[in-house]
Design an enzyme around this catalytic site. Structure first.
Site, PDB file in Angstrom:
ATOM      1  N   TYR A   1       0.321   5.919  -4.875  1.00 29.06           N
ATOM      2  CA  TYR A   1       1.467   6.184  -3.898  1.00 29.06           C
ATOM      3  C   TYR A   1       2.929   5.654  -4.141  1.00 29.06           C
ATOM      4  O   TYR A   1       4.144   6.238  -4.392  1.00 29.06           O
ATOM      5  CB  TYR A   1       1.146   6.099  -2.426  1.00 29.06           C
ATOM      6  CG  TYR A   1       2.220   6.085  -1.323  1.00 29.06           C
ATOM      7  CD1 TYR A   1       3.069   7.236  -1.194  1.00 29.06           C
ATOM      8  CD2 TYR A   1       2.812   4.856  -0.957  1.00 29.06           C
ATOM      9  CE1 TYR A   1       4.012   7.199  -0.281  1.00 29.06           C
ATOM     10  CE2 TYR A   1       3.924   4.813  -0.283  1.00 29.06           C
ATOM     11  CZ  TYR A   1       4.614   5.807   0.185  1.00 29.06           C
ATOM     12  OH  TYR A   1       5.619   5.962   1.016  1.00 29.06           O
TER      13      TYR A   1
ATOM     14  N   LYS B   1       6.686   6.599  -6.171  1.00 31.34           N
ATOM     15  CA  LYS B   1       8.148   6.447  -5.623  1.00 31.34           C
ATOM     16  C   LYS B   1       8.859   5.651  -6.484  1.00 31.34           C
ATOM     17  O   LYS B   1       9.998   5.930  -6.686  1.00 31.34           O
ATOM     18  CB  LYS B   1       7.960   5.318  -4.111  1.00 31.34           C
ATOM     19  CG  LYS B   1       7.355   6.159  -2.897  1.00 31.34           C
ATOM     20  CD  LYS B   1       8.405   7.189  -2.446  1.00 31.34           C
ATOM     21  CE  LYS B   1       7.646   7.967  -1.148  1.00 31.34           C
ATOM     22  NZ  LYS B   1       8.325   9.054  -0.759  1.00 31.34           N
TER      23      LYS B   1
ATOM     24  N   SER C   1      10.560   3.463  -0.586  1.00 31.92           N
ATOM     25  CA  SER C   1       9.722   2.494   0.173  1.00 31.92           C
ATOM     26  C   SER C   1       9.942   1.146  -0.570  1.00 31.92           C
ATOM     27  O   SER C   1      10.216   0.889  -1.704  1.00 31.92           O
ATOM     28  CB  SER C   1       8.328   3.064  -0.043  1.00 31.92           C
ATOM     29  OG  SER C   1       7.631   2.047   0.373  1.00 31.92           O
TER      30      SER C   1
HETATM   31  P1  NAD Z   1       4.773  12.165   7.407  1.00 30.78           P
HETATM   32  O1  NAD Z   1       3.556  12.748   6.798  1.00 30.78           O
HETATM   33  O2  NAD Z   1       4.905  12.044   8.813  1.00 30.78           O
HETATM   34  O3  NAD Z   1       5.947  13.350   6.852  1.00 30.78           O
HETATM   35  C1  NAD Z   1       6.013  13.984   5.754  1.00 30.78           C
HETATM   36  C2  NAD Z   1       6.251  15.627   5.983  1.00 30.78           C
HETATM   37  O4  NAD Z   1       6.178  16.318   4.825  1.00 30.78           O
HETATM   38  C3  NAD Z   1       4.955  16.244   6.957  1.00 30.78           C
HETATM   39  O5  NAD Z   1       5.554  17.008   7.947  1.00 30.78           O
HETATM   40  C4  NAD Z   1       4.130  17.133   5.864  1.00 30.78           C
HETATM   41  O6  NAD Z   1       3.666  18.246   6.208  1.00 30.78           O
HETATM   42  C5  NAD Z   1       5.680  17.255   4.876  1.00 30.78           C
HETATM   43  N1  NAD Z   1       5.276  17.747   3.436  1.00 30.78           N
HETATM   44  C6  NAD Z   1       4.327  17.002   2.727  1.00 30.78           C
HETATM   45  N2  NAD Z   1       4.152  17.628   1.568  1.00 30.78           N
HETATM   46  C7  NAD Z   1       5.229  18.806   1.384  1.00 30.78           C
HETATM   47  C8  NAD Z   1       5.409  19.717   0.416  1.00 30.78           C
HETATM   48  N3  NAD Z   1       5.107  19.658  -0.733  1.00 30.78           N
HETATM   49  N4  NAD Z   1       6.189  20.727   1.188  1.00 30.78           N
HETATM   50  C9  NAD Z   1       6.556  20.939   2.295  1.00 30.78           C
HETATM   51  N5  NAD Z   1       6.336  19.648   3.340  1.00 30.78           N
HETATM   52  C10 NAD Z   1       5.380  18.711   2.819  1.00 30.78           C
HETATM   53  O7  NAD Z   1       5.535  11.051   6.864  1.00 30.78           O
HETATM   54  P2  NAD Z   1       6.656  10.067   7.127  1.00 30.78           P
HETATM   55  O8  NAD Z   1       5.940   8.744   7.715  1.00 30.78           O
HETATM   56  O9  NAD Z   1       7.565  10.867   8.048  1.00 30.78           O
HETATM   57  O10 NAD Z   1       7.498   9.621   5.888  1.00 30.78           O
HETATM   58  C11 NAD Z   1       8.501  10.569   5.394  1.00 30.78           C
HETATM   59  C12 NAD Z   1       8.935  10.063   3.717  1.00 30.78           C
HETATM   60  O11 NAD Z   1       8.875   8.810   3.772  1.00 30.78           O
HETATM   61  C13 NAD Z   1       7.773  10.204   2.857  1.00 30.78           C
HETATM   62  O12 NAD Z   1       8.215  10.372   1.494  1.00 30.78           O
HETATM   63  C14 NAD Z   1       7.320   8.587   2.756  1.00 30.78           C
HETATM   64  O13 NAD Z   1       6.544   8.494   1.536  1.00 30.78           O
HETATM   65  C15 NAD Z   1       8.309   7.938   2.880  1.00 30.78           C
HETATM   66  N6  NAD Z   1       7.960   6.705   3.726  1.00 30.78           N
HETATM   67  C16 NAD Z   1       7.062   6.462   4.667  1.00 30.78           C
HETATM   68  C17 NAD Z   1       7.009   5.263   5.062  1.00 30.78           C
HETATM   69  C18 NAD Z   1       6.144   5.070   6.417  1.00 30.78           C
HETATM   70  O14 NAD Z   1       5.624   3.924   6.678  1.00 30.78           O
HETATM   71  N7  NAD Z   1       6.057   5.995   7.057  1.00 30.78           N
HETATM   72  C19 NAD Z   1       7.361   3.884   4.472  1.00 30.78           C
HETATM   73  C20 NAD Z   1       8.322   4.245   3.200  1.00 30.78           C
HETATM   74  C21 NAD Z   1       8.390   5.193   2.804  1.00 30.78           C
HETATM   75  N1  UFG Z   2      -3.102  -4.885   9.185  1.00 26.78           N
HETATM   76  C1  UFG Z   2      -4.186  -5.321   9.780  1.00 26.78           C
HETATM   77  N2  UFG Z   2      -4.989  -4.749  10.355  1.00 26.78           N
HETATM   78  C2  UFG Z   2      -4.872  -3.300  10.427  1.00 26.78           C
HETATM   79  C3  UFG Z   2      -3.840  -2.869   9.657  1.00 26.78           C
HETATM   80  C4  UFG Z   2      -2.809  -3.485   9.143  1.00 26.78           C
HETATM   81  O1  UFG Z   2      -4.196  -6.456   9.952  1.00 26.78           O
HETATM   82  O2  UFG Z   2      -5.707  -2.522  11.001  1.00 26.78           O
HETATM   83  C5  UFG Z   2      -2.116  -5.714   8.744  1.00 26.78           C
HETATM   84  C6  UFG Z   2      -1.921  -5.827   6.942  1.00 26.78           C
HETATM   85  O3  UFG Z   2      -2.898  -6.483   6.146  1.00 26.78           O
HETATM   86  C7  UFG Z   2      -0.536  -6.072   7.059  1.00 26.78           C
HETATM   87  C8  UFG Z   2       0.306  -5.554   8.154  1.00 26.78           C
HETATM   88  O4  UFG Z   2      -0.618  -5.423   9.167  1.00 26.78           O
HETATM   89  O5  UFG Z   2      -0.455  -7.757   6.759  1.00 26.78           O
HETATM   90  C9  UFG Z   2       1.189  -4.308   7.928  1.00 26.78           C
HETATM   91  O6  UFG Z   2       0.188  -3.289   7.468  1.00 26.78           O
HETATM   92  P1  UFG Z   2       0.457  -1.798   7.428  1.00 26.78           P
HETATM   93  O7  UFG Z   2      -0.609  -1.092   6.639  1.00 26.78           O
HETATM   94  O8  UFG Z   2       0.899  -1.378   8.864  1.00 26.78           O
HETATM   95  O9  UFG Z   2       1.787  -1.764   6.332  1.00 26.78           O
HETATM   96  P2  UFG Z   2       1.856  -2.393   4.868  1.00 26.78           P
HETATM   97  O10 UFG Z   2       3.021  -3.030   4.859  1.00 26.78           O
HETATM   98  O11 UFG Z   2       0.546  -2.637   4.276  1.00 26.78           O
HETATM   99  O12 UFG Z   2       2.336  -0.722   4.213  1.00 26.78           O
HETATM  100  C10 UFG Z   2       3.407   0.100   4.603  1.00 26.78           C
HETATM  101  C11 UFG Z   2       2.930   1.405   4.346  1.00 26.78           C
HETATM  102  C12 UFG Z   2       3.291   1.622   2.918  1.00 26.78           C
HETATM  103  C13 UFG Z   2       4.710   1.166   2.392  1.00 26.78           C
HETATM  104  C14 UFG Z   2       5.211  -0.291   2.972  1.00 26.78           C
HETATM  105  C15 UFG Z   2       6.521  -0.766   2.913  1.00 26.78           C
HETATM  106  O13 UFG Z   2       1.750   2.023   4.363  1.00 26.78           O
HETATM  107  O14 UFG Z   2       3.272   2.801   2.374  1.00 26.78           O
HETATM  108  O15 UFG Z   2       4.613  -0.150   4.453  1.00 26.78           O
HETATM  109  O16 UFG Z   2       7.145   0.161   3.500  1.00 26.78           O
HETATM  110  F1  UFG Z   2       4.944   1.280   1.170  1.00 26.78           F
END
Ligand code: NAD
Ligand code: UFG
Length: 335
Positions: free
Chosen positions: A149, A153, A124
């Protein structure tokens, strides 16, 4: 080529499984349904017209992993499984460190035992903390994460580096995602809302659909063009395709490599609200409130290394992201 996708029924995982199947990879998914539901299996099959293997198991469970690697000749693993809610991780650090770290360690152990030497890991942009410069390149300083979190990572990236040193044939690509939004154009899969959303896009769609009353914008006094926070939003289908590009190249690389997956363009909160209203023809009422603790002003990528090495770049623009996010929630609520 047979690919094991951990967390393959989740938001990013399900979109990646669709792209893999469309590209004729054989796919096996392991997901414990912690943050997904079994219905996604049929949705993926409907979209692709293809079959894939599914194990409802926990990636932390060594016996389950042993069974999967014994029953399948896996060539590569894409590891999405993990917990991802920033706020929850502050309240439940043990749960977050345990799931995110133990799942990765056990997975690597079983991969190496079974001679499966190609791993793509979901990292991330959070590992950059408050970025030392913008746009962010992969050689920017990492660290300064502000929640368990993000720290998990960072720790996993370090662990993987050490595992690669000890196992030189083990190839790892860590993909550092910026802010994934949007959904598959079919509207069948997307980010399923679970409680009150923390992230911006899920909140906007629920205000637009009338489930929530008003969007709170966290601060309008940042050092950004309109004072609201700037992020690098990327369409989840573009992100999914990045994993296929990494898979194509992974065996050419030695050691561990890191890539930013973003568009390289920063948009503010107000940019998103205005684009959403224009594209979807709906109002998104908002109010300005205090800054959210831990937020940074701006975060956007320089994605040129992924283009150079992986031949990947994002294709979708903000309008498609707005359209597909809303399309998914309307279909989801309608079912
Ligand atoms: P998500 O929660 O939608 O998907 C994760 C999946 O993993 C879920 O289906 C959950 O049931 C499964 N899971 C969790 N722990 C498990 C375990 N121990 N065994 C088996 N299954 C398990 O999340 P996502 O948004 O698809 O994110 C996927 C990956 O990308 C994560 O590692 C997350 O940290 C990373 N990531 C996500 C974002 C974002 O904004 N969505 C940003 C940066 C990184
Ligand atoms: N924001 C608002 N109102 C809300 C939610 C968010 O104003 O209700 C603003 C935040 O202050 C920020 C922007 O919208 O300026 C984006 O916020 P998000 O919560 O959507 O995303 P972040 O960038 O804070 O974080 C996300 C994921 C993290 C990840 C990061 C970079 O939640 O896990 O992106 O990948 F690490």
């Amino acid at each position: 080529m047979k690919v094991l996708v951990t967390g393959g029924l989740g938001y990013i995982g399900s979109h990646t499984v669709v792209e893999l199947l469309n590209d004729n990879y054989e796919v096996v998914v392991i997901d414990n349904l912690y943050n997904s539901n079994i219905g996604v299996v049929d949705k993926i099959k409907t979209i692709t017209g293809k079959e894939f293997g599914f194990y409802q198991e926990d990636v932390c469970n060594l016996e389950a992993l042993e069974k999967i690697f014994s029953e399948n000749k896996i060539d590569a693993v894409i590891h999405f499984a993990g917990y991802k809610a920033v706020g929850e991780s502050v309240k439940k650090p043990i749960m977050y460190y345990e799931n995110n770290i133990v799942s990765t360690l056990h997975l690597c152990q079983k991969m190496i035992e079974h001679g499966c030497m190609n791993l793509i890991f979901s990292s991330s942009a959070t590992v950059y903390g408050d970025p030392e410069r913008l746009p962010i390149t992969e050689d920017c300083r990492v660290g300064g994460t502000t929640n368990p979190y993000g720290t998990s990572k960072l720790m996993i990236e370090q662990m993987l580096k050490d595992i690669v040193v000890a196992n030189p044939d083990f190839h790892v690509i860590a993909l550092r995602y910026f802010n994934p939004i949007g959904a598959h154009t079919s509207g069948l899969i997307g980010e399923v809302p679970n409680g009150i959303p923390n992230n911006l896009m899920p909140y906007i769609v629920r205000v637009a659909s009338g489930e929530l009353e008003i969007l709170s914008i966290f601060g309008d006094d940042y050092d950004t063009p309109d004072g609201t926070g700037v992020r690098d939003y990327i369409h989840v289908v573009d992100l999914a395709k990045g994993h296929l590009k990494a898979l194509e190249k992974i065996t050419n690389f030695n050691g561990m490599h890191f890539y930013n997956l973003g568009t390289g363009v920063g948009y503010s909160v107000l940019d998103l609200v205005k684009a959403f209203e224009r594209v979807n023809g709906v109002k998104v009422p908002y109010k300005i409130v205090e800054r959210r603790p831990g937020d940074i002003a701006s975060c956007y990528s320089d994605p040129s290394l992924a283009y150079k090495d992986l031949d990947w770049k994002a294709e979708y623009g903000l309008d498609e992201m707005m359209r597909d996010s809303y399309n998914f929630i309307l279909k989801y609520n309608d079912k």
